[in-house]
Write an enzyme that holds these catalytic residues in place. Structure first.
Site, PDB file in Angstrom:
ATOM      1  N   GLU A 442       0.840  -1.208   0.000  1.00 44.15           N
ATOM      2  CA  GLU A 442       0.000   0.000   0.000  1.00 44.15           C
ATOM      3  C   GLU A 442       0.879   1.263   0.000  1.00 44.15           C
ATOM      4  O   GLU A 442       0.537   2.279   0.602  1.00 44.15           O
ATOM      5  CB  GLU A 442      -0.926  -0.036   1.227  1.00 44.15           C
ATOM      6  CG  GLU A 442      -2.177   0.807   1.141  1.00 44.15           C
ATOM      7  CD  GLU A 442      -3.032   0.576  -0.080  1.00 44.15           C
ATOM      8  OE1 GLU A 442      -3.270  -0.584  -0.446  1.00 44.15           O
ATOM      9  OE2 GLU A 442      -3.461   1.575  -0.675  1.00 44.15           O
TER      10      GLU A 442
HETATM   11  C1  LIG Z   1       2.451  -9.567   0.322  1.00 42.50           C
HETATM   12  C2  LIG Z   1       2.199  -8.462  -0.648  1.00 42.50           C
HETATM   13  C3  LIG Z   1       0.906  -8.119  -0.969  1.00 42.50           C
HETATM   14  C4  LIG Z   1       0.636  -7.107  -1.898  1.00 42.50           C
HETATM   15  N1  LIG Z   1      -0.643  -6.836  -2.278  1.00 42.50           N
HETATM   16  C5  LIG Z   1      -0.863  -6.041  -3.360  1.00 42.50           C
HETATM   17  C6  LIG Z   1      -2.161  -5.930  -3.951  1.00 42.50           C
HETATM   18  O1  LIG Z   1      -3.141  -6.499  -3.449  1.00 42.50           O
HETATM   19  N2  LIG Z   1      -2.300  -5.187  -5.068  1.00 42.50           N
HETATM   20  C7  LIG Z   1      -1.250  -4.549  -5.658  1.00 42.50           C
HETATM   21  O2  LIG Z   1      -1.439  -3.917  -6.676  1.00 42.50           O
HETATM   22  N3  LIG Z   1       0.006  -4.612  -5.111  1.00 42.50           N
HETATM   23  C8  LIG Z   1       0.225  -5.346  -3.992  1.00 42.50           C
HETATM   24  N4  LIG Z   1       1.486  -5.455  -3.463  1.00 42.50           N
HETATM   25  C9  LIG Z   1       2.563  -4.686  -4.038  1.00 42.50           C
HETATM   26  C10 LIG Z   1       3.087  -3.584  -3.113  1.00 42.50           C
HETATM   27  O3  LIG Z   1       2.133  -2.562  -2.987  1.00 42.50           O
HETATM   28  C11 LIG Z   1       4.434  -3.114  -3.670  1.00 42.50           C
HETATM   29  O4  LIG Z   1       5.367  -4.151  -3.410  1.00 42.50           O
HETATM   30  C12 LIG Z   1       4.907  -1.818  -3.070  1.00 42.50           C
HETATM   31  O5  LIG Z   1       4.071  -0.773  -3.470  1.00 42.50           O
HETATM   32  C13 LIG Z   1       6.338  -1.467  -3.474  1.00 42.50           C
HETATM   33  O6  LIG Z   1       6.585  -1.686  -4.830  1.00 42.50           O
HETATM   34  P1  LIG Z   1       7.845  -2.565  -5.274  1.00 42.50           P
HETATM   35  O7  LIG Z   1       7.800  -3.822  -4.507  1.00 42.50           O
HETATM   36  O8  LIG Z   1       7.885  -2.656  -6.748  1.00 42.50           O
HETATM   37  O9  LIG Z   1       9.110  -1.733  -4.780  1.00 42.50           O
HETATM   38  P2  LIG Z   1       9.875  -0.592  -5.607  1.00 42.50           P
HETATM   39  O10 LIG Z   1       8.905   0.394  -6.129  1.00 42.50           O
HETATM   40  O11 LIG Z   1      10.799  -1.220  -6.564  1.00 42.50           O
HETATM   41  O12 LIG Z   1      10.720   0.113  -4.456  1.00 42.50           O
HETATM   42  C14 LIG Z   1      11.938  -0.446  -3.942  1.00 42.50           C
HETATM   43  C15 LIG Z   1      12.492   0.509  -2.857  1.00 42.50           C
HETATM   44  O13 LIG Z   1      12.782   1.786  -3.442  1.00 42.50           O
HETATM   45  C16 LIG Z   1      12.095   2.806  -2.752  1.00 42.50           C
HETATM   46  N5  LIG Z   1      11.670   3.835  -3.701  1.00 42.50           N
HETATM   47  C17 LIG Z   1      11.011   3.669  -4.887  1.00 42.50           C
HETATM   48  N6  LIG Z   1      10.782   4.862  -5.450  1.00 42.50           N
HETATM   49  C18 LIG Z   1      11.254   5.797  -4.607  1.00 42.50           C
HETATM   50  C19 LIG Z   1      11.294   7.221  -4.601  1.00 42.50           C
HETATM   51  N7  LIG Z   1      10.740   7.933  -5.585  1.00 42.50           N
HETATM   52  N8  LIG Z   1      11.872   7.843  -3.551  1.00 42.50           N
HETATM   53  C20 LIG Z   1      12.384   7.143  -2.529  1.00 42.50           C
HETATM   54  N9  LIG Z   1      12.387   5.801  -2.478  1.00 42.50           N
HETATM   55  C21 LIG Z   1      11.830   5.139  -3.491  1.00 42.50           C
HETATM   56  C22 LIG Z   1      10.904   2.122  -2.089  1.00 42.50           C
HETATM   57  O14 LIG Z   1      10.456   2.832  -0.936  1.00 42.50           O
HETATM   58  C23 LIG Z   1      11.483   0.767  -1.734  1.00 42.50           C
HETATM   59  O15 LIG Z   1      12.164   0.839  -0.513  1.00 42.50           O
HETATM   60  C24 LIG Z   1       1.743  -6.418  -2.493  1.00 42.50           C
HETATM   61  C25 LIG Z   1       3.052  -6.761  -2.147  1.00 42.50           C
HETATM   62  C26 LIG Z   1       3.297  -7.786  -1.260  1.00 42.50           C
HETATM   63  C27 LIG Z   1       4.721  -8.167  -0.973  1.00 42.50           C
END
Ligand SMILES: Cc1cc2nc3c(=O)[nH]c(=O)nc-3n(C[C@H](O)[C@H](O)[C@H](O)COP(=O)(O)OP(=O)(O)OC[C@H]3O[C@@H](n4cnc5c(N)ncnc54)[C@H](O)[C@@H]3O)c2cc1C
Length: 592
Positions: A442
């Protein structure tokens, strides 16, 4: 592990004695005939019974067994379908739903307490109805009347579930780069194609249908976040009479194996020209999603609180039972080989930290929920606008601070068990594993902090922040000298925040890196200050009633601990903010 006990006394204290919610409800025509103190009490008591009796006992077995996937179908752990159906049959999936489509129409502040109990009992199971409620909110706020009538009644009834499909393998935080496509069809529907990952409840065996809300791009969409639309894509198509029809062309490719919430299915979802229906206007998908997100983000914050509460209940029982060493001041229980560990200052520090953060968090999440209710139900435009501004400001704080505090709390809860906390059978380590995701999904907590400082605080030229700060100052000015021990440090914390906000408004104008460098610590300073405001409000009530009951004297003792031992954390956080971004950029990328 101790049996889960719904903290009903504390919930009633927050709702009825601190915020006097029934007075507020009586002034809102939309709620005046729907809910009062007695109705609210009955709802919470009954919800507490079914949650503690039916859902909590499946938490550990759900974690051990997890979900399984075979040929596109997902099986939830033993007992989950039956427990979910009991919960749905009791009407608990419809508490916050719109009455026009079969919901109970309860205010968010009631839903928040029910969510807290459900997530304390079993976060994995709680996620299925939570995602459904979020999907319903978006549908109700943005879909056509036809779609609402066709989908909402069964979703509120818990017969159908919902999912939110945003994330793609290459697009997590940055949803502007999603690739899923939606092709318009002659009949007004769309064919949706693409792969979504990490979809909570994308597939499962709890309900007969699953309604996916999917972000996708139309063929002529502009690039970036302004070219994203939202689609309702059911697992089974629904005919004109509301009956289930053919299976839609979408499937669950696999489920993730993960650190925690093992009984919540986290799915890879493949959409292969699946039939979908647009929600809201083309290219307005992210805005429609944000309707849901303010609610959902508060809900995720509450998950942190829930796990902290569960961990605390276990830790208190253990600390009273486990005997080890003698109290520093001499034997407390000379007839036993050693004293219970609750005599030791460090164990008390951990227990009180947990208690103060949980009860502060319960009051704060209720406060934000009340703002959501005012923004939705008030008849007065100025009240609605003010409440909405507070929601905008405080939603990222609620999501990130409550979950960061949830992790701290669950770790203390494990530590109190010593080595036994590391062993699975006591359940404390599961709470930590389950809590960890709340800081990530989220929108990660880092992104919440950027949203708070960059968009909400600096983006409004400090206006949203000052609205909240002024409210706190009005409160501290309105109470008597008997509350000085609380109001003085609270005023000091607000003063610190004022200075940090002004300093950042100035610095960020010339160096954009200052925002990201300061944001997490700034959010924490705001979080501790918000909790201090809540504790001062609670202390006011407790002070008036301290002679009536030990409950109020306990509240006062916990308030004093919060101000003495936790609020001072703002000083070191403020020093980190003031250190600026310079030290973050002393190393080149290849020096790491
Ligand atoms: C168990 C689980 C359930 C989930 N459920 C859902 C769901 O129901 N529906 C759905 O759509 N998604 C879902 N997600 C996805 C979840 O919302 C994302 O994993 C999350 O938003 C982060 O995206 P990412 O994993 O691609 O990380 P990334 O976007 O790749 O980020 C990696 C790191 O970089 C940092 N970062 C990225 N951009 C910036 C910036 N501009 N400035 C500073 N730091 C930054 C982030 O904070 C993080 O620490 C789920 C994930 C998990 C693991």
């Amino acid at each position: 592990m101790a049996d889960y006990k719904a903290p009903l006394r504390d919930m009633r204290f927050v709702l009825n004695e601190v915020f006097e919610v029934s007075r507020l409800w009586a002034q809102l025509p939309a709620l005046a005939n729907v809910v009062d103190e007695d109705t609210a009490s009955t709802i919470l008591e009954e919800a507490g019974k079914v949650i503690a009796g039916t859902i909590a006992p499946l938490n550990r077995s759900g974690d051990e067994q997890g979900c399984s996937w075979a040929d596109g179908a997902v099986q939830t752990p033993k007992g989950f379908p039956e427990a979910y159906q009991t919960y749905a049959a009791g009407g608990w999936t419809s508490v916050g739903g719109d009455e026009r489509f079969g919901g109970m129409g309860m205010p968010k502040v009631i839903c928040a307490q029910v969510e807290e109990m459900l997530n304390s009992a079993n976060l994995s199971l709680g996620l299925y109805p939570m995602l459904t409620a979020g999907a319903c909110l978006s549908i109700n706020a943005h879909a056509s009347e036809e779609l609402k009538a066709a989908y909402l009644p069964n979703m509120y009834a818990g017969v159908w579930a919902g999912s939110m499909c945003l994330t793609e393998p290459h697009a997590g935080t940055d949803l502007g780069i999603i690739r899923t496509r939606a092709e318009p069809q002659a009949d007004g529907s769309y064919k949706v194609s693409g792969t979504k990952i990490f979809i909570t409840g994308g597939e499962h065996d709890l309900t007969e249908n699953i309604i996916h809300l999917v972000l996708a791009r139309l063929p002529d969409a502009p690039p970036g976040p302004k070219g994203i639309s939202l689609f309702l894509v059911p697992k089974f198509l629904v005919d004109a009479n509301g009956a289930l029809g053919a299976r839609n062309s979408l499937s669950c490719g696999s489920i993730e194996h993960k650190m925690g919430i093992k009984a919540s299915a986290t799915c890879v979802m493949n959409f292969d020209g699946a039939t979908g229906y647009i929600i809201d206007a083309p290219n307005k998908g992210l805005a429609a999603m944000f309707t849901m997100m303010n609610y959902e983000r508060l809900g995720v914050g509450i998950q942190g609180l829930s796990l902290g509460e569960r961990s605390y209940q276990n830790a208190v029982e253990y600390a009273r039972d486990r005997i080890q060493s003698r109290a520093p001041t001499g034997p407390a229980d000379p007839d036993k080989l050693a004293d219970p560990i609750i005599v030791h200052p460090d164990v008390r520090r951990m227990l009180l930290t947990m208690k103060a953060l949980n009860e502060g968090g319960r009051a704060f999440s209720s406060y934000v929920a009340l703002q959501l209710d005012s923004a939705k139900f008030s008849e007065d435009a100025a009240t609605r606008q003010r409440a909405q501004a507070l929601v905008v400001l405080l939603t990222p704080v609620a999501k990130a601070f409550l979950t960061d505090m949830g992790l701290e709390t669950t770790v203390h809860g494990q530590q109190i068990f010593g080595g036994h906390g590391f062993i699975r059978e006591w359940g404390q380590e599961q709470l930590i594993r389950d809590c960890r995701i709340t800081q990530i999904y989220e929108g990660t907590n880092g992104i919440q902090a950027l949203d708070l400082l960059g968009r909400k605080v600096l983006g409004s030229g400090g206006a949203y922040y000052h609205l909240f700060a002024d409210e706190i100052r009005q409160f501290t000015a309105s109470v008597g000298a008997d509350l000085m021990e609380f109001t003085q440090p609270l005023n000091d914390a607000v003063q610190t925040l004022d200075e940090l906000t002004a300093w950042l408004l100035d610095r960020a104008a010339s160096n954009p890196n200052e925002i990201g460098a300061a944001s997490v610590e700034y959010l924490h300073v705001l979080g501790y200050t918000a909790y201090a405001y809540m504790w001062a409000l609670m202390a006011r009530t407790a002070l008036q009633k301290q002679d009536q009951d030990v409950f109020y004297r306990t509240k006062l003792g916990t308030a004093r601990f919060f101000f003495a031992r936790l609020l001072p954390r703002v000083h070191s956080l403020a020093a980190a903010v003031r250190a600026g971004s310079e030290s973050l950029f002393l190393l080149d990328a290849d020096q790491f």
